[in-house]
Scaffold this active site. Structure first.
Site, PDB file in Angstrom:
ATOM      1  CG  MET A 187      51.479  51.111  40.897  1.00  0.00           C
ATOM      2  SD  MET A 187      52.015  49.454  41.349  1.00  0.00           S
ATOM      3  CE  MET A 187      52.036  48.629  39.765  1.00  0.00           C
ATOM      4  N   GLY A 188      54.802  54.074  40.010  1.00  0.00           N
ATOM      5  CA  GLY A 188      55.829  54.704  39.166  1.00  0.00           C
ATOM      6  C   GLY A 188      57.189  54.695  39.839  1.00  0.00           C
TER       7      GLY A 188
ATOM      8  NE  ARG B 197      16.355  34.502  18.672  1.00  0.00           N
ATOM      9  CZ  ARG B 197      16.932  34.343  17.496  1.00  0.00           C
ATOM     10  NH1 ARG B 197      17.127  33.131  17.005  1.00  0.00           N
ATOM     11  NH2 ARG B 197      17.326  35.395  16.812  1.00  0.00           N
TER      12      ARG B 197
ATOM     13  CD  GLU C 127      43.001  41.358  40.614  1.00  0.00           C
ATOM     14  OE1 GLU C 127      44.043  41.371  39.944  1.00  0.00           O
ATOM     15  OE2 GLU C 127      42.505  42.398  41.077  1.00  0.00           O
ATOM     16  CE1 TYR C 128      37.996  43.363  39.448  1.00  0.00           C
ATOM     17  CE2 TYR C 128      35.633  43.427  39.729  1.00  0.00           C
ATOM     18  CZ  TYR C 128      36.834  44.088  39.589  1.00  0.00           C
ATOM     19  OH  TYR C 128      36.863  45.453  39.603  1.00  0.00           O
TER      20      TYR C 128
ATOM     21  CB  SER D  88      49.560  42.196  37.351  1.00  0.00           C
ATOM     22  OG  SER D  88      48.935  41.647  38.488  1.00  0.00           O
ATOM     23  N   GLY D  89      50.811  43.248  40.074  1.00  0.00           N
ATOM     24  CA  GLY D  89      51.618  42.817  41.223  1.00  0.00           C
ATOM     25  C   GLY D  89      51.605  43.815  42.356  1.00  0.00           C
TER      26      GLY D  89
ATOM     27  CG  HIS E 253      45.830  39.673  35.503  1.00  0.00           C
ATOM     28  ND1 HIS E 253      45.473  40.563  36.500  1.00  0.00           N
ATOM     29  CD2 HIS E 253      46.774  38.874  36.055  1.00  0.00           C
ATOM     30  CE1 HIS E 253      46.170  40.320  37.590  1.00  0.00           C
ATOM     31  NE2 HIS E 253      46.971  39.297  37.345  1.00  0.00           N
ATOM     32  CG  ASN E 254      42.826  43.573  36.672  1.00  0.00           C
ATOM     33  OD1 ASN E 254      43.930  43.026  36.590  1.00  0.00           O
ATOM     34  ND2 ASN E 254      42.683  44.793  37.116  1.00  0.00           N
TER      35      ASN E 254
ATOM     36  CE  LYS F 192      46.938  44.197  35.745  1.00  0.00           C
ATOM     37  NZ  LYS F 192      46.104  45.109  36.364  1.00  0.00           N
TER      38      LYS F 192
HETATM   39  C1  6PG Z   1      47.064  44.018  39.727  1.00  0.00           C
HETATM   40  C2  6PG Z   1      45.730  44.459  40.227  1.00  0.00           C
HETATM   41  C3  6PG Z   1      45.613  45.943  40.162  1.00  0.00           C
HETATM   42  C4  6PG Z   1      44.514  46.521  41.019  1.00  0.00           C
HETATM   43  C5  6PG Z   1      43.151  46.116  40.593  1.00  0.00           C
HETATM   44  C6  6PG Z   1      42.109  46.299  41.664  1.00  0.00           C
HETATM   45  O1  6PG Z   1      47.062  43.238  38.799  1.00  0.00           O
HETATM   46  O2  6PG Z   1      48.078  44.439  40.284  1.00  0.00           O
HETATM   47  O3  6PG Z   1      44.729  43.889  39.445  1.00  0.00           O
HETATM   48  O4  6PG Z   1      45.538  46.300  38.830  1.00  0.00           O
HETATM   49  O5  6PG Z   1      44.723  46.211  42.352  1.00  0.00           O
HETATM   50  O6  6PG Z   1      42.820  46.915  39.503  1.00  0.00           O
HETATM   51  O7  6PG Z   1      40.909  46.305  41.044  1.00  0.00           O
HETATM   52  P1  6PG Z   1      39.550  46.626  41.738  1.00  0.00           P
HETATM   53  O8  6PG Z   1      39.737  47.890  42.529  1.00  0.00           O
HETATM   54  O9  6PG Z   1      38.615  46.767  40.617  1.00  0.00           O
HETATM   55  O10 6PG Z   1      39.292  45.449  42.629  1.00  0.00           O
END
Ligand code: 6PG
Length: 474
Positions: free
Chosen positions: A16-17, A448, A192-193, A131-132, A188-189, A185
Site C-alpha cells: 500500500m505504501g 422488565r 463491505e462485510y 480503500s481500494g 465502510h468495512n 473507514k
Molecule cells: C479496503 C478493504 C481493506 C481490507 C479489509 C479486509 O477498503 O480496501 O476493506 O481495508 O481488505 O480490511 O478486511 P478483513 O480481512 O477483515 O476481511
C-alpha cells in the site's frame, strides 16, 4: 547545490505504501519512502519513471531531513502497536506544524487517543481511511481523511490528485472532526462485510438450489453488474468463477476452504453499533457468519448428526434467478442504509460532524463498496443532509416495496429447503421492524417492570409508571 526537498513522505514501503507514493509520483509530486529493508527502498527507487522524483531512505532522520516544511508524512504500518512505535520514534524528529498521518485501518479510539497525545506538541495528527487495495492505491483509491481541518487543507491537494475520480470529482472529502476518517473507514468495512455475506448467500442458493455450474454462476453475476447494482464486489464475484485452479482444469473457488478470515474492522463496526446504540443487523450477521464459518470441526460433527439436505429448488430457473437478484438488491440497500444511519448517529454522539453527502460521494469510486447505488444516495443526502435513514426516502421506499415480494419468495424457499441466508433474512426483519409503528416490545417493557421495577411509559398519557404485577408473596 542542495538537493531539492520532497513533497510527501511515507513510513512503510509495503504494497500500500509504495503504491500510494508511485501514484503521487505519477501526479508530479516528489516522494520519499522509509523502510528498514534496503531491498525495498532500492526496488522503490528503481521503479521511478523518467522525470519522477522517488527517494528511498533507511532511517527516519533521513526521511525528516528530505521533506519540505510543513512535513507531510503518512504511516502505513500494521494497526496497533506498530503505529505507536513509529509515533514515538518520529515525534522527537518532527517540528511544530508538521502533519503525521495514519493511513492504516486503526481503531478510531486509538486515533482519538493519539490526536490528544500529540495535541500539545503542535504536531497535527490525522487518521485517514484508504480503500481500494493494491490497485486502488496505485491508480486511485477512495480516501477518507478526518481530523484537524488545517492539516486537511495542507494535504487535500495531494489526496485529491491521487484519488479515484467519478464524473470528474475526486473520491476524497473531509469526513469530520477527530477520528472521523477512521470511523468512516470502519463503517465502510462493515458495509463491505454485509454485502459480501449477501453475495455469498445468492451464490449458495443459485449453486445448490439450481445446480448451476461455475460458468453459469459467473455469467449471472456479470449480468447483474449493471445499473445501481454495478459494483466492485459483484464485478469481482463474476470474475472469480472464471479462474482455474493451477493444478487441475477445475475452478479455484471450489478448492477454497469455507473458513472466512477477518482482521477486525467488521467486529469493531458491530461493537460501535451496540455502543451508540444503532441497529446494524446486516453487519452483525456478516460478522457472526464469518465467526460461525470458522467452527469447521463442530459443523462437520453437526452435519453427521442432523444429515441436513440442501434440496434442489423447484422453481423456474429464470424466475429464481430474478428473485435472487431482487433480494440481493434489497439486501444491499439495507446494508448501506444501516451503515449510513450509524454514521449519522455517530456524527452527533461522538461529535464528529460527519458530512454524509461527502462520505457517500467519496465511496462512489475507488473503494471496495463502490456501486451505482451511491450516486443515487448522494443526491438524497444533498437534498437532506440530516436524513436519518435511507429507508425514510420516498424513492427508496418505492423501490424496496417493489422488490419485497421477490425477497419474501427467496426467504420462504430458503427456509423450506434448508439454505442458510441470515443476511437476506435479517435485512427483511430489519425492514419489517423499522417500518412498523408499533412493535411487540411493549411486552418486553412489561416484563422488565414485572421482575425488575424498571418502569415503563404509557401510550395514553405522559409520565413514568411502575406496576405491582402480582401480590407480594407472604
Ligand atoms: C479496503 C478493504 C481493506 C481490507 C479489509 C479486509 O477498503 O480496501 O476493506 O481495508 O481488505 O480490511 O478486511 P478483513 O480481512 O477483515 O476481511
Amino acid at each position: 547545490m542542495a538537493e531539492e526537498l520532497y513533497d510527501f513522505g511515507m513510513v512503510g514501503l509495503g504494497v500500500m505504501g509504495s503504491n500510494l507514493l508511485l501514484n503521487m509520483a505519477d501526479h508530479g509530486y516528489g516522494v520519499a519512502g522509509f523502510d528498514l529493508s534496503v531491498d525495498k527502498t532500492k526496488a522503490f527507487e528503481a521503479s521511478a519513471k523518467s522525470g519522477q522524483r522517488l527517494k528511498g531512505v533507511n532511517s527516519l532522520k533521513d526521511l525528516i531531513n528530505c521533506l519540505k516544511a510543513p512535513r507531510k508524512i503518512m504511516m502505513l504500518v500494521p494497526a496497533g502497536k506498530a503505529v505507536d512505535s513509529v509515533i514515538s520514534q518520529i515525534k522527537p524528529l518532527l517540528s511544530k506544524g508538521d502533519i503525521l498521518i495514519d493511513g492504516g485501518n486503526s481503531h478510531y479510539t486509538d486515533t482519538q487517543a493519539r490526536i490528544e497525545a500529540l495535541k500539545d506538541s503542535g504536531i497535527h495528527f490525522m487518521g485517514i481511511g484508504i480503500s481500494g487495495g493494491e490497485e486502488g492505491a496505485r491508480f486511485g483509491p477512495s480516501i477518507m481523511p478526518g481530523g484537524d481541518k488545517e492539516a486537511y487543507n495542507e494535504v487535500s491537494e495531494i489526496l485529491k490528485s491521487i484519488a479515484a475520480k467519478v464524473k470528474g470529482e475526486p473520491c476524497v472529502g473531509y469526513m469530520g472532526k477527530g477520528a472521523a476518517g477512521h470511523y468512516v473507514k470502519m463503517v465502510h468495512n462493515g458495509i463491505e462485510y454485509a454485502i459480501m455475506q449477501l453475495i455469498s448467500e445468492a451464490y449458495d442458493i443459485l449453486k445448490h438450489g439450481l445446480g448451476l455450474s461455475n460458468k453459469e454462476l459467473g455469467s449471472i453475476f456479470k449480468k447483474w453488474d449493471t445499473g445501481e447494482m454495478k459494483s466492485f464486489l459483484i464485478e469481482i464475484t463474476g470474475k472469480i468463477f472464471d479462474v482455474k485452479d493451477g493444478d487441475s482444469d477445475k475452478e479455484l473457488v471450489d478448492f477454497i476452504s469455507d473458513k472466512a478470515g477477518a482482521k477486525g474492522t467488521g467486529k469493531w463496526t458491530s461493537q460501535s453499533g451496540l455502543d451508540l446504540p444503532m441497529p446494524i443487523p446486516s453487519i452483525d450477521t456478516a460478522v457472526m457468519m464469518r465467526n460461525l464459518s470458522s467452527l469447521k470441526d463442530e459443523r462437520h460433527e453437526a452435519d453427521k448428526l442432523y444429515l441436513t439436505q440442501l434440496n434442489q429448488i423447484n422453481t423456474d430457473r429464470r424466475d429464481l434467478e430474478n428473485f435472487v437478484r431482487e433480494a440481493l438488491y434489497f439486501g444491499m440497500v439495507i446494508s448501506y442504509a444501516q451503515g449510513l444511519a450509524m454514521l449519522t448517529k455517530a456524527s452527533e454522539e461522538l461529535q464528529m460532524d460527519i458530512p454524509l453527502e461527502e462520505v457517500v460521494k467519496s465511496w462512489r469510486g475507488g473503494c471496495i463498496i463502490r456501486s451505482g447505488f451511491l450516486d443515487v444516495f448522494a443526491d438524497f443526502y444533498k437534498e437532506d443532509p440530516q436524513l436519518r435513514n435511507l429507508l425514510l426516502e420516498e424513492d427508496i421506499a418505492t423501490s424496496l416495496k417493489q422488490k419485497l415480494p421477490a425477497l419474501q419468495k427467496v426467504i420462504s424457499l430458503v427456509a423450506e429447503n434448508n439454505y442458510t441466508a441470515p443476511g437476506l433474512m435479517s435485512a427483511f426483519c430489519y425492514f419489517n421492524a423499522y417500518r412498523r409503528k408499533s412493535l411487540p416490545t411493549n411486552l418486553v417493557q412489561a416484563q422488565r417492570d414485572f421482575f425488575g421495577a424498571h418502569t415503563y411509559q404509557r401510550i395514553d398519557r405522559e409520565g413514568t409508571f411502575h406496576t405491582i404485577w402480582e401480590p407480594a408473596k407472604a
